[in-house]
Design a protein around this motif. Structure first.
Motif, PDB file in Angstrom:
ATOM      1  N   UNK A 319      90.058  28.901  44.060  1.00 35.29           N
ATOM      2  CA  UNK A 319      89.542  27.678  44.687  1.00 35.29           C
ATOM      3  C   UNK A 319      88.022  27.650  44.639  1.00 35.29           C
ATOM      4  N   UNK A 320      87.394  28.789  44.892  1.00 34.74           N
ATOM      5  CA  UNK A 320      85.931  28.867  44.853  1.00 34.74           C
ATOM      6  C   UNK A 320      85.410  28.511  43.466  1.00 34.74           C
ATOM      7  N   UNK A 321      86.120  28.955  42.436  1.00 36.88           N
ATOM      8  CA  UNK A 321      85.672  28.688  41.073  1.00 36.88           C
ATOM      9  C   UNK A 321      85.760  27.214  40.687  1.00 36.88           C
ATOM     10  N   UNK A 322      86.397  26.421  41.521  1.00 34.89           N
ATOM     11  CA  UNK A 322      86.463  24.983  41.274  1.00 34.89           C
ATOM     12  C   UNK A 322      85.325  24.229  41.957  1.00 34.89           C
ATOM     13  N   UNK A 323      84.490  24.928  42.721  1.00 34.01           N
ATOM     14  CA  UNK A 323      83.374  24.284  43.417  1.00 34.01           C
ATOM     15  C   UNK A 323      82.118  24.369  42.560  1.00 34.01           C
ATOM     16  N   UNK A 324      81.076  23.585  42.861  1.00 31.33           N
ATOM     17  CA  UNK A 324      79.841  23.597  42.058  1.00 31.33           C
ATOM     18  C   UNK A 324      79.274  25.002  41.941  1.00 31.33           C
ATOM     19  N   UNK A 325      78.728  25.302  40.753  1.00 34.60           N
ATOM     20  CA  UNK A 325      78.264  26.668  40.528  1.00 34.60           C
ATOM     21  C   UNK A 325      76.796  26.767  40.170  1.00 34.60           C
ATOM     22  N   UNK A 326      76.022  25.745  40.447  1.00 39.31           N
ATOM     23  CA  UNK A 326      74.581  25.822  40.192  1.00 39.31           C
ATOM     24  C   UNK A 326      73.834  25.458  41.469  1.00 39.31           C
ATOM     25  N   UNK A 327      73.220  26.454  42.088  1.00 39.58           N
ATOM     26  CA  UNK A 327      72.358  26.237  43.249  1.00 39.58           C
ATOM     27  C   UNK A 327      73.020  25.406  44.347  1.00 39.58           C
ATOM     28  N   UNK A 328      74.249  25.764  44.723  1.00 36.99           N
ATOM     29  CA  UNK A 328      74.909  25.034  45.805  1.00 36.99           C
ATOM     30  C   UNK A 328      74.659  25.685  47.155  1.00 36.99           C
ATOM     31  N   UNK A 329      73.722  26.632  47.181  1.00 37.65           N
ATOM     32  CA  UNK A 329      73.373  27.344  48.411  1.00 37.65           C
ATOM     33  C   UNK A 329      72.845  26.400  49.483  1.00 37.65           C
ATOM     34  N   UNK A 330      73.277  26.598  50.694  1.00 34.55           N
ATOM     35  CA  UNK A 330      72.766  25.821  51.815  1.00 34.55           C
ATOM     36  C   UNK A 330      72.278  26.773  52.910  1.00 34.55           C
ATOM     37  N   UNK A 331      71.161  26.477  53.503  1.00 29.25           N
ATOM     38  CA  UNK A 331      70.621  27.329  54.575  1.00 29.25           C
ATOM     39  C   UNK A 331      70.798  26.648  55.919  1.00 29.25           C
ATOM     40  N   UNK A 332      70.340  27.300  56.970  1.00 32.23           N
ATOM     41  CA  UNK A 332      70.553  26.764  58.308  1.00 32.23           C
ATOM     42  C   UNK A 332      69.276  26.155  58.880  1.00 32.23           C
ATOM     43  N   UNK A 333      68.255  26.046  58.062  1.00 26.36           N
ATOM     44  CA  UNK A 333      66.996  25.469  58.563  1.00 26.36           C
ATOM     45  C   UNK A 333      66.241  24.850  57.416  1.00 26.36           C
ATOM     46  N   UNK A 334      65.373  23.921  57.735  1.00 26.20           N
ATOM     47  CA  UNK A 334      64.486  23.309  56.760  1.00 26.20           C
ATOM     48  C   UNK A 334      63.338  24.288  56.519  1.00 26.20           C
ATOM     49  N   UNK A 335      63.435  25.033  55.421  1.00 31.01           N
ATOM     50  CA  UNK A 335      62.491  26.127  55.192  1.00 31.01           C
ATOM     51  C   UNK A 335      61.067  25.629  54.999  1.00 31.01           C
ATOM     52  N   UNK A 336      60.919  24.474  54.336  1.00 37.08           N
ATOM     53  CA  UNK A 336      59.586  23.947  54.139  1.00 37.08           C
ATOM     54  C   UNK A 336      58.875  23.694  55.458  1.00 37.08           C
ATOM     55  N   UNK A 337      59.604  23.165  56.422  1.00 42.08           N
ATOM     56  CA  UNK A 337      58.974  22.887  57.726  1.00 42.08           C
ATOM     57  C   UNK A 337      58.698  24.185  58.483  1.00 42.08           C
ATOM     58  N   UNK A 338      59.538  25.210  58.300  1.00 43.67           N
ATOM     59  CA  UNK A 338      59.236  26.504  58.917  1.00 43.67           C
ATOM     60  C   UNK A 338      57.926  27.061  58.379  1.00 43.67           C
ATOM     61  N   UNK A 339      57.699  26.887  57.080  1.00 41.37           N
ATOM     62  CA  UNK A 339      56.440  27.332  56.485  1.00 41.37           C
ATOM     63  C   UNK A 339      55.282  26.577  57.112  1.00 41.37           C
ATOM     64  N   UNK A 340      55.398  25.260  57.198  1.00 42.93           N
ATOM     65  CA  UNK A 340      54.315  24.453  57.756  1.00 42.93           C
ATOM     66  C   UNK A 340      54.067  24.773  59.229  1.00 42.93           C
ATOM     67  N   UNK A 341      55.120  25.187  59.937  1.00 48.51           N
ATOM     68  CA  UNK A 341      54.977  25.538  61.352  1.00 48.51           C
ATOM     69  C   UNK A 341      54.425  26.940  61.557  1.00 48.51           C
ATOM     70  N   UNK A 342      54.254  27.684  60.466  1.00 49.92           N
ATOM     71  CA  UNK A 342      53.685  29.023  60.576  1.00 49.92           C
ATOM     72  C   UNK A 342      54.688  30.099  60.923  1.00 49.92           C
ATOM     73  N   UNK A 343      55.972  29.817  60.734  1.00 47.18           N
ATOM     74  CA  UNK A 343      57.009  30.813  61.036  1.00 47.18           C
ATOM     75  C   UNK A 343      57.158  31.763  59.859  1.00 47.18           C
ATOM     76  N   UNK A 344      56.113  32.542  59.593  1.00 43.89           N
ATOM     77  CA  UNK A 344      56.063  33.398  58.412  1.00 43.89           C
ATOM     78  C   UNK A 344      55.581  34.785  58.813  1.00 43.89           C
ATOM     79  N   UNK A 345      56.235  35.799  58.293  1.00 46.14           N
ATOM     80  CA  UNK A 345      55.833  37.174  58.575  1.00 46.14           C
ATOM     81  C   UNK A 345      54.413  37.415  58.081  1.00 46.14           C
TER      82      UNK A 345
END
Length: 529
Positions: A319-345
């Motif tokens: 079933x997994x092999x029938x799903x999209x296989x190019x960059x279908x990753x999803x995260x739990x936060x808007x990473x660009x805004x975390x960068x702009x907010x200074x949430x960086x090590x």
């Protein structure tokens, strides 16, 4: 995009993934075989493999097997090592997702054959896979002892978060180079769950707190390093995390998590072809989750996530092999805004890209051949909530003339379809170039940063090995490397640029496609993917 001793070359000119990484060398003079090394982990004696100049321990479990009731659960640490064992071979890769590329009938037969050959090579480089896959590998100089306190380079493999393995790159190359330069280091690589096994995304997953399991696997491996690496000669206070592609994105995510708190797990970061990408909430993956539930017979279950844990492996992977296989990753936060907010090590870091990052990934869009199709594509896959005028404005930043597309500076060559090079330019900027530039501009002046650009190949893991090991040892990549690598600042955004030809290195300015990248950044910040 992965290989152990050799890289893959697309037979389409500038669509090059990789070339030879490890140069041919004369056969070493035979030496007496050393006794296999051992290391004490808790109550267990672990036996490794003796190389010529290195000792390796391969396939060490660092977590409980994520099978049965632990499938789609956070990784669970091992209580302790009690029984002695051999660590002489790599562990299996985590379950891999099939790679397939839709190829339009208009392509010449030789182009179809070349693309299919590369696809096969990419998929076949990984060894046997298993759900029981959470293992870690350590390579150390042969003379390292628990008192050596050497810097540690922890490598996270790439593969679009859908494939790959810690076995694809021999760490002895890095360790040998570090010894040669007089800054010996210990190399570590870890497996982590990929595809739906590691990045299942939906409201149900969010409610269960079971998102981004692959990243949790990596985090647990970094904690393992803190606990055990001194036994191999490494210093847990001197860990540099290093990754390529999805591995580099992972490195960026570890810099952003917990409000930028490293938890003491690393002191520096090196990202090759990956930065904080503009992804949205984990619930964006709901359609794929619902598809898996339907295909595995879990529809109607009171707890579909629990039902998926009980599905037979073959049914689930099919079933997994029938799903999209190019960059279908999803995260739990808007990473660009975390960068702009200074949430960086607050650690020194190096980040860089190849000039034509989007070409490989755009092979999946060869069915898009007209301007009309092109304008439907971002609305469907990139910014579904964007207005038509916003999308048209964004696409207008990328000229339709193939000569202006990626691979850049190649005239009309490699225009597999009328839209291919234009799409490749857009995807390269959305996923790689623009996030890297935003990351650097946001952090400039706050911490030491360096950046590079490769105009040679798509990815070279030992590209600048000298720089990598010097950075891990001294938190500064420069040294006896032939050219001084200046820090990146907003006032002077300098790139160490790798070129073909007689002058392989030069310092350039990170100002190319400025208007296009700003426009695409603004669009994805407004509408995270």
């Amino acid at each position: 995009m992965l290989r152990r001793a050799t890289f893959l070359r697309l037979a389409l000119g500038a669509l090059v993934l990789v070339l030879e990484v490890i140069p041919a060398t004369a056969k070493p003079t035979p030496v007496a075989k050393r006794a296999d090394p051992t290391v004490q982990l808790d109550e267990a004696t672990v036996t490794g493999v003796a190389g010529i100049l290195t000792n390796s321990w391969l396939g060490i479990p660092f977590a409980q097997p994520p099978v049965g009731s632990l499938r789609f659960q956070l990784p669970q640490p091992l209580p302790s090592y009690i029984t002695s064992f051999s660590a002489t071979t790599y562990g299996p890769a985590c379950p891999q997702q099939d790679i397939s590329i839709p190829l339009p009938s208009v392509l010449p037969a030789e182009a179809v054959a070349a693309i299919n050959n590369v696809t096969t090579l990419i998929y076949d480089v990984v060894t046997a896979s298993s759900e029981d896959c959470l293992t870690i590998n350590v390579v150390a100089p042969a003379d390292a002892t628990p008192e050596s306190k050497l810097p540690v380079i922890a490598w996270i493999f790439g593969g679009s978060f859908e494939g790959g393995s810690s076995s694809i790159y021999p760490g002895s190359v890095i360790v040998d180079k570090s010894t040669e330069l007089g800054v010996p280091a210990v190399y570590v690589s870890m497996n982590y769950r990929v595809s739906a096994f590691g990045f299942l995304a939906s409201q149900e997953v969010k409610d269960a707190g079971a998102g981004n399991l692959g990243l949790h696997d990596q985090r647990l491996a970094l904690k393992w390093i803190q606990k055990y690496i001194s036994s191999f000669g490494g210093d847990p206070r001197k860990v540099t995390i290093w990754g390529h592609s999805a591995g580099a994105i992972s490195v960026a995510l570890h810099m952003l998590t917990n409000g930028g708190d490293t938890e003491g797990l690393f002191r520096a970061a090196f990202m090759q072809s990956g930065s904080p990408i503009p992804v949205g909430d984990i619930t964006h993956g709901q359609p794929y989750y619902d598809f898996l539930v339907d295909q595995t017979g879990c529809t109607g279950s009171n707890n579909t996530l629990e039902c998926l844990r009980d599905v037979e492996y073959e049914a689930l992977i099919n079933a997994i092999n029938e799903t999209p296989n190019i960059l279908s990753y999803q995260a739990i936060a808007d990473l660009g805004r975390l960068v702009l907010q200074g949430s960086v090590a607050d650690v020194p870091f190096i980040t860089g890209d190849c000039y034509d990052e989007g070409t490989l990934f755009s092979l999946s869009t060869l069915n898009i051949t007209t301007d009309s199709d092109l304008y439907t594509w971002p609305k469907t896959y990139w910014v579904p909530n964007g207005t038509q005028s916003e999308i048209e404005a964004g696409m207008a930043l990328y000229p339709s003339d193939p000569a202006d597309g990626s691979p850049f500076n190649t005239s009309d060559l490699y225009a597999l379809t009328p839209e291919f090079k234009r799409i490749a330019a857009v995807q390269g900027d959305i996923v790689f170039q623009a996030p890297r530039r935003l990351f650097l501009e946001s952090q400039s002046g706050k911490q030491p940063t360096w950046a590079y650009l490769s105009r040679r190949y798509k990815w070279v893991p030992v590209l600048g090995s000298d720089y990598l090991v010097r950075f891990a040892a001294n938190l500064d990549p420069s040294g006896d490397t032939g050219i001084e690598w200046p820090r990146y600042t907003t006032e002077s955004p300098k790139l160490l640029t790798f070129l073909d030809g007689l002058a392989p290195l030069e310092i350039t300015q990170d100002t190319y496609r400025a208007a296009a990248m700003k426009g695409i950044t603004d669009l994805t910040l407004e509408y995270p993917i």
